[in-house]
Write an enzyme that holds these catalytic residues in place. Sequence first.
Site, PDB file in Angstrom:
ATOM      1  CE  LYS A  34      42.317  45.336  45.976  1.00 31.86           C
ATOM      2  NZ  LYS A  34      41.267  45.401  44.931  1.00 31.86           N
TER       3      LYS A  34
ATOM      4  CB  SER B 246      43.085  47.586  42.362  1.00 33.41           C
ATOM      5  OG  SER B 246      41.876  47.074  42.927  1.00 33.41           O
TER       6      SER B 246
ATOM      7  CB  SER C 102      39.831  45.431  41.088  1.00 37.49           C
ATOM      8  OG  SER C 102      40.007  46.760  40.658  1.00 37.49           O
TER       9      SER C 102
END
Length: 465
Positions: free
Chosen positions: A75, A149, A173
């Site tokens: 990420k 996310s 997330s």
Amino acid sequence: MTTSLRQLSEMVRKRKITATSLIEEACDNAVAHSELDAFICLDRQGALQKAQCIDNELKEGSNYRPLAGIPVVVKDNMNVRGMQTTAGTPGMNFQAKASAPIIENLEKAGAIVIGKTNLHELAFGVTSNNAAYGAVRNPWDKCCFPGGSSGGTATAIAAGIVSAGLGTDTAGSIRLPAALTGIVGFRPSTGCLSTEGIVPSVPAFDTPGPMAANVEDTAYLFEILTGSAPPQAKPLNQLRLGLAHPLFDNLSPGVYQAFKAALHSLSSAGATLVEIDLSSLVSAVLDVGFPIGFHQMKTAMTQFLASYQPNTQLAELVAMIKSKDVKAVYQESVMGPKAPSNADYQTALKRMPGVRDSYLKIIQQHQLDVIVFPTAPIEAQPISTSSNQLELNGKILPTLDTLIHNNATAAVTGAPGISIPIGRGNNGLPVGLELDGVPGADLTLLAIAKEIELQIPPLVSNGLK
């Protein structure tokens, strides 16, 4: 890639396949599925150089590395040496001089980062509809969001581009996108893994964690990151699973049916299902979580910028945010008129140990091994209509509040949580089952998740169309 990480790494070490061929395949797949917007940056050249080094080491009979040549994604709120860190927002863009410790651990084990994945801007959101870098698309239905996310990492795994990667979890997330894309996502106990070199959201709740196609691979990554191995799990007929009201009281019909079928499978295998009421705990979690969250989002980001991008002030970063939902939160609730006062923040901090104690007492009182509930109350929804609101059982509800409702408890209590796929909803999109455990007992939770996963029929397709 259906071969396990352990098997794949063994094949590389025995030179049945090369690290170079794995990296080429993963990068080719990333390019072929560029319409998913899973990546912010793809480092093909750098990854191939590292793969060649591993292949050369193996020719010379060098030491064992448990992830030798395995392509992974990270990420883009984690520092990877030599690569840009953006956190998915225009106001942040610096080249990392050093990798975050969690990345260093993976690379020492032989894993190769092929790229950095897209995310909800500044990791604050549940859809990954990023206005700056493009909305990440769900491989099961490209018109739908993958959750957030950590949506880019989840999408890259669900699409078969890579077998595993890393996300971060503040209030769901990792677990939410795992559930909505049909993969496994593990939030370790808060503080178990280092957050150094990671763009912060809320330090009190933040943690990085592994994501993979199944529990075995997820656990294998965690074992490598922590240098430990899970204990032998209890057999299912000795497990006590807490069914947590109100976390399954308002589900879409498809999620309800998948959850009901999973419980039937587990009960038939001998697990004991114990209904418990977490209503007061969930209310306390939300009351405590938001003032702590909004206060720390300001202080932590200010400190991070001072360390890594000192020429940028927080106000400048916020002014450049492209996603309207994220910008509104920062302007109103983090820096604006709705921001919590220092007194409210301190009060919430003082309440947090009590919330954690309440959680532990419930587990002890009912002699539970884990608490189970649907990771998300609804399947993935259309990108075009659901950024801010969605419809659930005839009511229009806020997307963010609805999707984090079930996940916030682990964040505030510090508990480990894992989402595993349990089937598909009425719209054909994946449904996830979350298991929350005892803070610090991460390995036990992973061992239980392996046992439970064995009772759930696997998803039949990765959904690519």
